[in-house]
Design a protein around this motif. Structure first.
Motif, PDB file in Angstrom:
ATOM      1  N   GLY A 181       0.712  -1.043  -0.137  1.00 52.49           N
ATOM      2  CA  GLY A 181      -0.163  -0.076   0.015  1.00 52.49           C
ATOM      3  C   GLY A 181       0.883   1.156  -0.099  1.00 52.49           C
ATOM      4  N   HIS A 182       2.266   1.134  -0.121  1.00 54.38           N
ATOM      5  CA  HIS A 182       3.111   2.259   0.006  1.00 54.38           C
ATOM      6  C   HIS A 182       3.772   2.437  -1.370  1.00 54.38           C
ATOM      7  CE1 HIS A 182       2.359   2.462   4.374  1.00 54.38           C
ATOM      8  NE2 HIS A 182       2.945   1.306   4.312  1.00 54.38           N
ATOM      9  N   CYS A 183       3.146   2.256  -2.427  1.00 50.00           N
ATOM     10  CA  CYS A 183       3.606   2.454  -3.859  1.00 50.00           C
ATOM     11  C   CYS A 183       4.049   3.945  -4.003  1.00 50.00           C
ATOM     12  CB  CYS A 183       2.588   1.927  -4.963  1.00 50.00           C
ATOM     13  SG  CYS A 183       3.219   2.546  -6.542  1.00 50.00           S
ATOM     14  N   PRO A 184       5.573   3.972  -4.283  1.00 54.94           N
ATOM     15  CA  PRO A 184       5.989   5.474  -4.259  1.00 54.94           C
ATOM     16  C   PRO A 184       5.248   6.391  -5.227  1.00 54.94           C
ATOM     17  CG  PRO A 184       7.557   4.101  -5.000  1.00 54.94           C
ATOM     18  CD  PRO A 184       6.645   3.150  -4.369  1.00 54.94           C
ATOM     19  N   THR A 185       4.883   5.895  -6.459  1.00 49.30           N
ATOM     20  CA  THR A 185       4.324   6.504  -7.612  1.00 49.30           C
ATOM     21  C   THR A 185       3.077   6.568  -7.788  1.00 49.30           C
ATOM     22  OG1 THR A 185       4.352   4.450  -8.990  1.00 49.30           O
ATOM     23  CG2 THR A 185       6.584   5.652  -8.922  1.00 49.30           C
ATOM     24  N   GLY A 186       2.282   6.090  -6.790  1.00 51.56           N
ATOM     25  CA  GLY A 186       0.918   6.295  -6.579  1.00 51.56           C
ATOM     26  C   GLY A 186       0.319   5.368  -7.696  1.00 51.56           C
ATOM     27  N   VAL A 187       0.542   4.539  -8.110  1.00 48.86           N
ATOM     28  CA  VAL A 187       0.113   3.350  -8.980  1.00 48.86           C
ATOM     29  C   VAL A 187      -0.655   2.439  -8.348  1.00 48.86           C
ATOM     30  CG1 VAL A 187       0.415   1.819 -10.726  1.00 48.86           C
ATOM     31  CG2 VAL A 187       2.013   3.827 -10.951  1.00 48.86           C
ATOM     32  N   ALA A 188      -0.031   1.618  -7.294  1.00 45.59           N
ATOM     33  CA  ALA A 188      -0.670   0.488  -6.742  1.00 45.59           C
ATOM     34  C   ALA A 188      -0.735   0.945  -4.987  1.00 45.59           C
ATOM     35  CB  ALA A 188       0.291  -0.563  -7.010  1.00 45.59           C
ATOM     36  N   THR A 189      -1.511   1.948  -4.818  1.00 41.38           N
ATOM     37  CA  THR A 189      -1.862   2.272  -3.392  1.00 41.38           C
ATOM     38  C   THR A 189      -3.333   3.351  -3.515  1.00 41.38           C
ATOM     39  OG1 THR A 189      -1.009   3.694  -1.800  1.00 41.38           O
ATOM     40  CG2 THR A 189      -0.592   4.760  -3.819  1.00 41.38           C
ATOM     41  N   GLN A 190      -3.596   3.330  -2.485  1.00 42.00           N
ATOM     42  CA  GLN A 190      -4.668   4.227  -2.009  1.00 42.00           C
ATOM     43  C   GLN A 190      -4.516   5.336  -1.073  1.00 42.00           C
ATOM     44  OE1 GLN A 190      -7.642   3.369  -3.740  1.00 42.00           O
ATOM     45  NE2 GLN A 190      -6.505   1.613  -4.612  1.00 42.00           N
ATOM     46  N   LYS A 191      -3.318   5.358  -1.058  1.00 38.15           N
ATOM     47  CA  LYS A 191      -2.883   6.529  -0.086  1.00 38.15           C
ATOM     48  C   LYS A 191      -3.202   7.766  -1.021  1.00 38.15           C
ATOM     49  CE  LYS A 191      -0.110   3.830   3.090  1.00 38.15           C
ATOM     50  NZ  LYS A 191      -1.041   4.095   4.142  1.00 38.15           N
ATOM     51  N   SER A 192      -3.958   8.870  -0.620  1.00 33.61           N
ATOM     52  CA  SER A 192      -4.148  10.073  -1.365  1.00 33.61           C
ATOM     53  C   SER A 192      -3.035  10.961  -1.709  1.00 33.61           C
ATOM     54  CB  SER A 192      -5.415  10.949  -0.669  1.00 33.61           C
ATOM     55  OG  SER A 192      -5.139  11.254   0.597  1.00 33.61           O
ATOM     56  N   TRP A 193      -2.021  11.071  -0.677  1.00 34.80           N
ATOM     57  CA  TRP A 193      -1.071  11.819  -0.736  1.00 34.80           C
ATOM     58  C   TRP A 193       0.288  10.982  -1.836  1.00 34.80           C
ATOM     59  CZ3 TRP A 193       4.199  10.762   0.521  1.00 34.80           C
ATOM     60  CH2 TRP A 193       4.693   9.534   1.144  1.00 34.80           C
ATOM     61  N   LEU A 194       0.089   9.835  -1.901  1.00 32.40           N
ATOM     62  CA  LEU A 194       0.764   9.297  -3.012  1.00 32.40           C
ATOM     63  C   LEU A 194       0.275   9.197  -4.353  1.00 32.40           C
ATOM     64  CD1 LEU A 194       2.191   6.242  -1.091  1.00 32.40           C
ATOM     65  CD2 LEU A 194       3.483   8.057  -1.791  1.00 32.40           C
ATOM     66  N   MET A 195      -1.262   9.260  -4.403  1.00 38.15           N
ATOM     67  CA  MET A 195      -1.722   9.293  -5.738  1.00 38.15           C
ATOM     68  C   MET A 195      -1.748  10.613  -6.242  1.00 38.15           C
ATOM     69  SD  MET A 195      -5.284   6.992  -5.298  1.00 38.15           S
ATOM     70  CE  MET A 195      -5.990   7.779  -3.746  1.00 38.15           C
ATOM     71  N   ARG A 196      -1.622  11.477  -5.310  1.00 34.96           N
ATOM     72  CA  ARG A 196      -1.677  13.100  -6.248  1.00 34.96           C
ATOM     73  C   ARG A 196      -0.747  13.239  -7.159  1.00 34.96           C
ATOM     74  NH1 ARG A 196      -3.102  15.015  -0.730  1.00 34.96           N
ATOM     75  NH2 ARG A 196      -1.061  15.042  -0.137  1.00 34.96           N
ATOM     76  N   GLY A 197       0.581  12.349  -7.143  1.00 37.97           N
ATOM     77  CA  GLY A 197       1.578  12.679  -8.068  1.00 37.97           C
ATOM     78  C   GLY A 197       1.257  11.872  -9.586  1.00 37.97           C
ATOM     79  N   LEU A 198       0.279  11.313  -9.630  1.00 38.35           N
ATOM     80  CA  LEU A 198       0.016  10.406 -10.933  1.00 38.35           C
ATOM     81  C   LEU A 198      -1.330  11.194 -11.442  1.00 38.35           C
ATOM     82  CD1 LEU A 198      -0.417   6.656 -11.064  1.00 38.35           C
ATOM     83  CD2 LEU A 198      -1.586   8.272 -12.644  1.00 38.35           C
ATOM     84  N   GLU A 199      -0.768  11.963 -12.749  1.00 37.80           N
ATOM     85  CA  GLU A 199      -1.832  12.757 -13.331  1.00 37.80           C
ATOM     86  C   GLU A 199      -2.381  11.868 -14.546  1.00 37.80           C
ATOM     87  OE1 GLU A 199      -4.208  15.031 -15.426  1.00 37.80           O
ATOM     88  OE2 GLU A 199      -2.400  14.712 -16.288  1.00 37.80           O
ATOM     89  N   PRO A 200      -3.664  11.482 -14.424  1.00 40.34           N
ATOM     90  CA  PRO A 200      -4.382  10.702 -15.420  1.00 40.34           C
ATOM     91  C   PRO A 200      -4.091  10.947 -16.942  1.00 40.34           C
ATOM     92  CG  PRO A 200      -6.022  11.040 -13.542  1.00 40.34           C
ATOM     93  CD  PRO A 200      -4.749  12.116 -13.405  1.00 40.34           C
ATOM     94  N   THR A 201      -4.141  12.291 -17.199  1.00 32.65           N
ATOM     95  CA  THR A 201      -4.113  12.637 -18.721  1.00 32.65           C
ATOM     96  C   THR A 201      -2.654  12.618 -19.209  1.00 32.65           C
ATOM     97  OG1 THR A 201      -5.996  14.197 -18.639  1.00 32.65           O
ATOM     98  CG2 THR A 201      -4.427  14.441 -20.351  1.00 32.65           C
ATOM     99  N   GLU A 202      -1.694  12.926 -18.480  1.00 34.39           N
ATOM    100  CA  GLU A 202      -0.318  12.894 -18.767  1.00 34.39           C
ATOM    101  C   GLU A 202       0.146  11.442 -18.856  1.00 34.39           C
ATOM    102  OE1 GLU A 202       3.778  13.442 -19.741  1.00 34.39           O
ATOM    103  OE2 GLU A 202       1.950  14.662 -20.055  1.00 34.39           O
ATOM    104  N   LYS A 203      -0.286  10.665 -17.958  1.00 38.78           N
ATOM    105  CA  LYS A 203      -0.051   9.231 -17.639  1.00 38.78           C
ATOM    106  C   LYS A 203      -0.664   8.395 -18.837  1.00 38.78           C
ATOM    107  CE  LYS A 203       2.945   9.809 -14.466  1.00 38.78           C
ATOM    108  NZ  LYS A 203       4.216   9.939 -14.742  1.00 38.78           N
ATOM    109  N   GLY A 204      -2.027   8.836 -19.186  1.00 35.57           N
ATOM    110  CA  GLY A 204      -2.761   8.129 -20.142  1.00 35.57           C
ATOM    111  C   GLY A 204      -2.034   8.332 -21.682  1.00 35.57           C
ATOM    112  N   ASN A 205      -1.461   9.486 -21.748  1.00 35.17           N
ATOM    113  CA  ASN A 205      -0.920   9.827 -23.178  1.00 35.17           C
ATOM    114  C   ASN A 205       0.284   8.840 -23.224  1.00 35.17           C
ATOM    115  OD1 ASN A 205      -2.719  11.661 -23.983  1.00 35.17           O
ATOM    116  ND2 ASN A 205      -1.416  13.296 -22.993  1.00 35.17           N
ATOM    117  N   ARG A 206       1.057   8.609 -22.027  1.00 30.33           N
ATOM    118  CA  ARG A 206       2.321   7.701 -21.955  1.00 30.33           C
ATOM    119  C   ARG A 206       1.952   6.384 -22.228  1.00 30.33           C
ATOM    120  NH1 ARG A 206       6.359   9.882 -17.346  1.00 30.33           N
ATOM    121  NH2 ARG A 206       6.513  12.221 -18.143  1.00 30.33           N
ATOM    122  N   LEU A 207       1.046   5.956 -21.799  1.00 29.64           N
ATOM    123  CA  LEU A 207       0.533   4.613 -21.994  1.00 29.64           C
ATOM    124  C   LEU A 207       0.186   4.311 -23.509  1.00 29.64           C
ATOM    125  CD1 LEU A 207      -0.524   1.582 -21.246  1.00 29.64           C
ATOM    126  CD2 LEU A 207      -2.585   2.400 -20.706  1.00 29.64           C
TER     127      LEU A 207
END
Length: 541
Positions: free
Chosen positions: A443-469
């Motif tokens: 639950g401590h994924c540092p990049t916000g991918v595999a966690t439910q901690k809000s302060w870690l998820m804030r670093g993952l921006e869906p639009t930018e990361k969606g483009n990367r995928l």
């Protein structure tokens, strides 16, 4: 003795600090330094006393204070090996070279490698060689006729056509995203993946956690039903057909249903989502309670054998109109022999089969299950596919491969072994920011991918990361097509096992046909598919 030496050192420092003389400024500086040293001395002394009195760790008891450094170095060992010690091709599950290729591809950066390979080709066991043609096909470049910036590669088979499903369709991409649940992954990660799938025009498998609002970003969905029937279950955790039909009716993005029997990460074990990762949204999506660990049983309650499983498949397909398939890791072979026998009768059958290799790993699992249960992908697929070929029904099923196949050469070999579609999971995780910290289960994924901690998820921006995928999937398809053209064929389905050689560590070499005891014709498209490929290729020209 180590403690005494530490105390003497700090006492000397304290004496020097308090002896500071001179003007007021020097006296003040010396006073503050003395206070700081004193506090630090007391802290070290307190730790030393605690260390000596505790009985849990022998190292810390015998070597107070300094023994903690042993555990510190152990905790950061993976990071030290990842960034400093390991060579480019040594790390697992993904090497530095593999991660670098995914990262560069997802960012549209230069993903070339210079100055030749750093692999020892002649000394590497099972090293794969793709045999190029003396007369390759020229790939169109930007600005030339036939150039497609999305490098689309449709499937040669129509999913659900054989059994006459009402909503049968031809998958527009041979590369799709494999099952990763909302709950295991964060909401922004699910959003990013679905947005990327929309851009790349490929399917997004929901994983067994149900269809959430974060899956509704425009990408087509393959809804996975696991043993927990999340999103389609009653209060007792049993399958609820009406809830299933309600979801299908309200979620038009759902194009197919995948019944998960097992997965490569933990075959035969079931799943567990810790209560610490369960939010109100996750509980609502899955239809479960808050504050309780969410366990998926090891087996299904809706069926108990092949006969009842096929009845369940046909019921879902008839009531929803959707293609229905199964996903499984491969262990004992009797199940597959009996499935082929049942399907050979012609009245019931699955529309697709996803073979998940034992090297798969988006689900955390006990080490023994990860390392020793279920066959790795290539051995698994080749054994199962053989049964269908010998029964003459392999053309009636769409085969999907999963298990570290998100690289061009691995995708091509999988298709030569019989796959029609390739599903990838951890590689998309890398594309949206995963750094292979291997902390998914904490639950401590540092990049916000595999966690439910809000302060870690804030670093993952869906639009930018969606483009990367989308960039990653497009680049993967691009290089698959480039390899096909180098081999003189238009579509990866046209490559047979004869097109691949496998080198051993003793300067020996075998074709993949010999290695897997195949016949080269087994995976070749039938006449209808060949005609479709020809028409498709002409449209690209």
């Amino acid at each position: 003795m180590a403690t005494n030496a530490s105390l003497n050192s700090f006492a000397s420092l304290l004496a020097q600090a308090t002896a500071a003389t001179g003007d007021g400024q020097g006296y003040a500086a010396g006073t503050w330094l003395g206070i700081a040293a004193g506090v630090l001395l007391l802290l070290v002394l307190g730790i030393a006393i605690w260390d000596v009195s505790q009985k849990k760790h022998a190292i810390i008891h015998n070597f107070p204070v300094i023994g903690h450094f042993r555990y510190l170095l152990e905790s950061i060992g993976p990071e030290i090996r990842q960034y400093i010690v390991a060579k480019n091709d040594e790390e697992r599950p993904f090497s530095r070279d593999q991660r670098r290729w995914v990262y560069a591809s997802s960012k549209k950066e230069n993903n070339y490698f210079g100055f030749g390979t750093d692999n020892d080709l002649e000394a590497s066991a099972n090293h794969l060689i793709i045999k190029h043609s003396a007369f390759p096909i020229t790939s169109p470049r930007r600005g030339e006729p036939g150039y497609d910036p999305n490098y689309a590669i449709p499937c040669t088979k129509i999913l659900g056509e054989t059994r006459g499903r009402k909503k049968a369709f031809r998958p527009s991409s041979i590369i799709n995203v494999s099952g990763m649940s909302f709950g295991s992954l964060s909401a922004p990660a699910i959003q990013a993946i679905n947005r990327g799938c929309k851009i790349a025009d490929c399917m997004h498998n929901t994983g067994e956690g149900g269809v959430s609002s974060y899956h509704e970003e425009g990408g087509d969905l393959m809804w996975q039903l696991g043993t927990g029937y999340f999103g389609a279950r009653d209060s007792q955790g049993r399958f609820d057909k009406q809830k299933f039909l309600d979801v299908v009716a309200s979620k038009p993005a759902v194009r197919a249903i995948e019944i998960k029997l097992s997965q490569g990460a933990k075959p035969g074990l079931g799943g567990m989502l810790p209560k610490s990762k369960i939010t109100e949204e996750i509980a609502q999506t899955r239809g479960i309670q808050m504050g309780v660990d969410c366990a998926s049983p090891s087996s299904h309650s809706a069926f108990s054998d092949i006969d009842s499983m096929l009845d369940f498949v046909e019921d879902l397909a008839e009531s929803s109109g959707l293609p229905v398939g199964i996903k499984s890791a491969v262990g004992e072979m009797q199940f597959w022999e009996q499935l082929v026998q049942a399907m050979s009768q012609g009245d019931r059958g699955v529309d697709f089969i996803t073979i998940d290799g034992g090297e798969g790993g988006t689900g955390a699992a006990p080490l023994v299950f990860s390392d020793f249960v279920a066959l790795p992908f290539k051995l698994a697929l080749s054994r199962v596919y053989r049964f269908f070929v010998e029964a003459g029904i392999h053309d009636k099923v769409v085969f999907v491969g999963s298990g570290k196949l998100g690289f061009p050469q691995q995708s091509l070999l999988a298709m030569s072994l019989g796959c029609d579609l390739i599903h990838v999971a951890r590689e998309p995780m890398l594309a949206i920011g995963c750094i292979q910290a291997q902390a998914c289960h904490t639950g401590h994924c540092p990049t916000g991918v595999a966690t439910q901690k809000s302060w870690l998820m804030r670093g993952l921006e869906p639009t930018e990361k969606g483009n990367r995928l989308a960039n990653y999937i497009t680049t993967l398809r691009k290089e698959i097509l480039q390899l096909c053209h180098a081999c003189g064929v238009a579509h990866p389905a046209q490559l047979s096992t004869d097109q691949f050689d496998i080198i051993d560590e003793s300067y020996g070499i075998r074709t993949a046909t010999d290695c897997f005891k195949y016949q080269a014709s087994w995976s070749m498209p039938n006449a209808d598919s060949q005609r479709w490929i020809s028409d498709w290729h002409k449209m690209q020209a």
